[in-house]
Scaffold this motif. Structure first.
Motif, PDB file in Angstrom:
ATOM      1  N   ASN A 234       0.830  -1.203   0.000  1.00 20.70           N
ATOM      2  CA  ASN A 234       0.000   0.000   0.000  1.00 20.70           C
ATOM      3  C   ASN A 234       0.868   1.259   0.000  1.00 20.70           C
ATOM      4  O   ASN A 234       0.550   2.239  -0.666  1.00 20.70           O
ATOM      5  N   THR A 235       1.972   1.221   0.746  1.00 26.12           N
ATOM      6  CA  THR A 235       2.897   2.351   0.794  1.00 26.12           C
ATOM      7  C   THR A 235       3.432   2.682  -0.599  1.00 26.12           C
ATOM      8  O   THR A 235       3.623   3.843  -0.943  1.00 26.12           O
ATOM      9  N   GLN A 236       3.653   1.642  -1.403  1.00 26.90           N
ATOM     10  CA  GLN A 236       4.198   1.831  -2.745  1.00 26.90           C
ATOM     11  C   GLN A 236       3.112   1.967  -3.818  1.00 26.90           C
ATOM     12  O   GLN A 236       3.429   2.193  -4.982  1.00 26.90           O
ATOM     13  N   GLY A 237       1.853   1.784  -3.424  1.00 22.40           N
ATOM     14  CA  GLY A 237       0.766   1.886  -4.394  1.00 22.40           C
ATOM     15  C   GLY A 237       0.728   0.731  -5.374  1.00 22.40           C
ATOM     16  O   GLY A 237       0.383   0.896  -6.536  1.00 22.40           O
ATOM     17  N   VAL A 238       1.081  -0.458  -4.900  1.00 16.20           N
ATOM     18  CA  VAL A 238       1.149  -1.640  -5.753  1.00 16.20           C
ATOM     19  C   VAL A 238       0.125  -2.658  -5.271  1.00 16.20           C
ATOM     20  O   VAL A 238      -0.006  -2.895  -4.071  1.00 16.20           O
ATOM     21  N   SER A 239      -0.590  -3.290  -6.197  1.00 14.77           N
ATOM     22  CA  SER A 239      -1.556  -4.316  -5.811  1.00 14.77           C
ATOM     23  C   SER A 239      -0.846  -5.662  -5.657  1.00 14.77           C
ATOM     24  O   SER A 239       0.126  -5.945  -6.353  1.00 14.77           O
ATOM     25  N   PRO A 240      -1.328  -6.507  -4.741  1.00 12.59           N
ATOM     26  CA  PRO A 240      -0.680  -7.795  -4.487  1.00 12.59           C
ATOM     27  C   PRO A 240      -0.603  -8.688  -5.725  1.00 12.59           C
ATOM     28  O   PRO A 240       0.328  -9.471  -5.854  1.00 12.59           O
ATOM     29  N   GLU A 241      -1.547  -8.553  -6.631  1.00 17.27           N
ATOM     30  CA  GLU A 241      -1.551  -9.388  -7.836  1.00 17.27           C
ATOM     31  C   GLU A 241      -0.364  -9.112  -8.750  1.00 17.27           C
ATOM     32  O   GLU A 241      -0.051  -9.900  -9.631  1.00 17.27           O
ATOM     33  N   LYS A 242       0.330  -8.001  -8.533  1.00  7.78           N
ATOM     34  CA  LYS A 242       1.474  -7.630  -9.374  1.00  7.78           C
ATOM     35  C   LYS A 242       2.808  -7.870  -8.687  1.00  7.78           C
ATOM     36  O   LYS A 242       3.831  -7.378  -9.127  1.00  7.78           O
ATOM     37  N   VAL A 243       2.770  -8.651  -7.604  1.00  7.02           N
ATOM     38  CA  VAL A 243       3.966  -8.822  -6.774  1.00  7.02           C
ATOM     39  C   VAL A 243       4.368 -10.285  -6.688  1.00  7.02           C
ATOM     40  O   VAL A 243       3.524 -11.170  -6.658  1.00  7.02           O
ATOM     41  N   VAL A 244       5.671 -10.509  -6.647  1.00  4.18           N
ATOM     42  CA  VAL A 244       6.215 -11.825  -6.326  1.00  4.18           C
ATOM     43  C   VAL A 244       7.093 -11.649  -5.096  1.00  4.18           C
ATOM     44  O   VAL A 244       8.052 -10.888  -5.111  1.00  4.18           O
ATOM     45  N   LEU A 245       6.731 -12.330  -4.015  1.00  2.00           N
ATOM     46  CA  LEU A 245       7.505 -12.276  -2.788  1.00  2.00           C
ATOM     47  C   LEU A 245       8.497 -13.433  -2.797  1.00  2.00           C
ATOM     48  O   LEU A 245       8.115 -14.565  -3.051  1.00  2.00           O
ATOM     49  N   ILE A 246       9.751 -13.132  -2.526  1.00  2.00           N
ATOM     50  CA  ILE A 246      10.766 -14.174  -2.410  1.00  2.00           C
ATOM     51  C   ILE A 246      11.072 -14.327  -0.931  1.00  2.00           C
ATOM     52  O   ILE A 246      11.498 -13.383  -0.279  1.00  2.00           O
ATOM     53  N   GLY A 247      10.807 -15.518  -0.402  1.00  3.06           N
ATOM     54  CA  GLY A 247      10.995 -15.734   1.030  1.00  3.06           C
ATOM     55  C   GLY A 247      11.774 -16.998   1.311  1.00  3.06           C
ATOM     56  O   GLY A 247      11.848 -17.898   0.477  1.00  3.06           O
ATOM     57  N   ASP A 248      12.334 -17.059   2.522  1.00  2.00           N
ATOM     58  CA  ASP A 248      13.145 -18.218   2.896  1.00  2.00           C
ATOM     59  C   ASP A 248      12.494 -19.060   3.990  1.00  2.00           C
ATOM     60  O   ASP A 248      13.155 -19.833   4.659  1.00  2.00           O
ATOM     61  N   SER A 249      11.180 -18.910   4.157  1.00  2.38           N
ATOM     62  CA  SER A 249      10.484 -19.726   5.150  1.00  2.38           C
ATOM     63  C   SER A 249       9.072 -20.041   4.669  1.00  2.38           C
ATOM     64  O   SER A 249       8.536 -19.375   3.777  1.00  2.38           O
ATOM     65  N   VAL A 250       8.500 -21.046   5.286  1.00  3.37           N
ATOM     66  CA  VAL A 250       7.122 -21.425   4.956  1.00  3.37           C
ATOM     67  C   VAL A 250       6.177 -20.271   5.272  1.00  3.37           C
ATOM     68  O   VAL A 250       5.251 -19.989   4.512  1.00  3.37           O
ATOM     69  N   THR A 251       6.429 -19.556   6.366  1.00  3.68           N
ATOM     70  CA  THR A 251       5.547 -18.443   6.718  1.00  3.68           C
ATOM     71  C   THR A 251       5.626 -17.307   5.707  1.00  3.68           C
ATOM     72  O   THR A 251       4.638 -16.599   5.501  1.00  3.68           O
ATOM     73  N   ASP A 252       6.761 -17.111   5.049  1.00  6.37           N
ATOM     74  CA  ASP A 252       6.860 -16.113   3.984  1.00  6.37           C
ATOM     75  C   ASP A 252       5.935 -16.475   2.828  1.00  6.37           C
ATOM     76  O   ASP A 252       5.219 -15.623   2.293  1.00  6.37           O
ATOM     77  N   VAL A 253       5.941 -17.734   2.445  1.00 10.22           N
ATOM     78  CA  VAL A 253       5.069 -18.198   1.357  1.00 10.22           C
ATOM     79  C   VAL A 253       3.606 -18.080   1.782  1.00 10.22           C
ATOM     80  O   VAL A 253       2.764 -17.607   1.008  1.00 10.22           O
ATOM     81  N   GLN A 254       3.298 -18.449   3.002  1.00  8.67           N
ATOM     82  CA  GLN A 254       1.919 -18.342   3.503  1.00  8.67           C
ATOM     83  C   GLN A 254       1.454 -16.891   3.525  1.00  8.67           C
ATOM     84  O   GLN A 254       0.305 -16.595   3.182  1.00  8.67           O
TER      85      GLN A 254
END
Length: 81
Positions: A35-55
């Motif tokens: 929200n701070t960046q004005g970006v919708s979640p559908e346009k994002v790829v999160l790279i995480g190193d844990s199961v909770t990041d993916v969740q």
């Protein structure tokens, strides 16, 4: 002649996961950053190193890539991962 393929617009921004002064669910923190960046979640790829990041990414409506940055743990089945 119309373009058959257009190059996607790609930009990279990173956020630290510990930027809030109180505990909130990871998806709330992710949504706040987006929200701070004005970006919708559908346009994002999160790279995480844990199961909770993916969740968190899935709960926020974003795509996710899991990054295995540690060796596999033995599964208890003969020591094979």
């Amino acid at each position: 002649m119309p373009a058959i393929w257009q190059r996607p617009r790609i930009s990279f921004t990173s956020f630290a996961g510990r930027c809030l002064d109180r505990y909130v669910s990871l998806s709330v923190g992710l949504l706040l950053a987006l929200n701070t960046q004005g970006v919708s979640p559908e346009k994002v790829v999160l790279i995480g190193d844990s199961v909770t990041d993916v969740q968190a990414a899935l709960a926020a409506g974003a795509m996710s890539i899991g990054y295995a940055n540690k060796p596999a743990r033995p599964s208890g089945r003969g020591g094979q991962a």
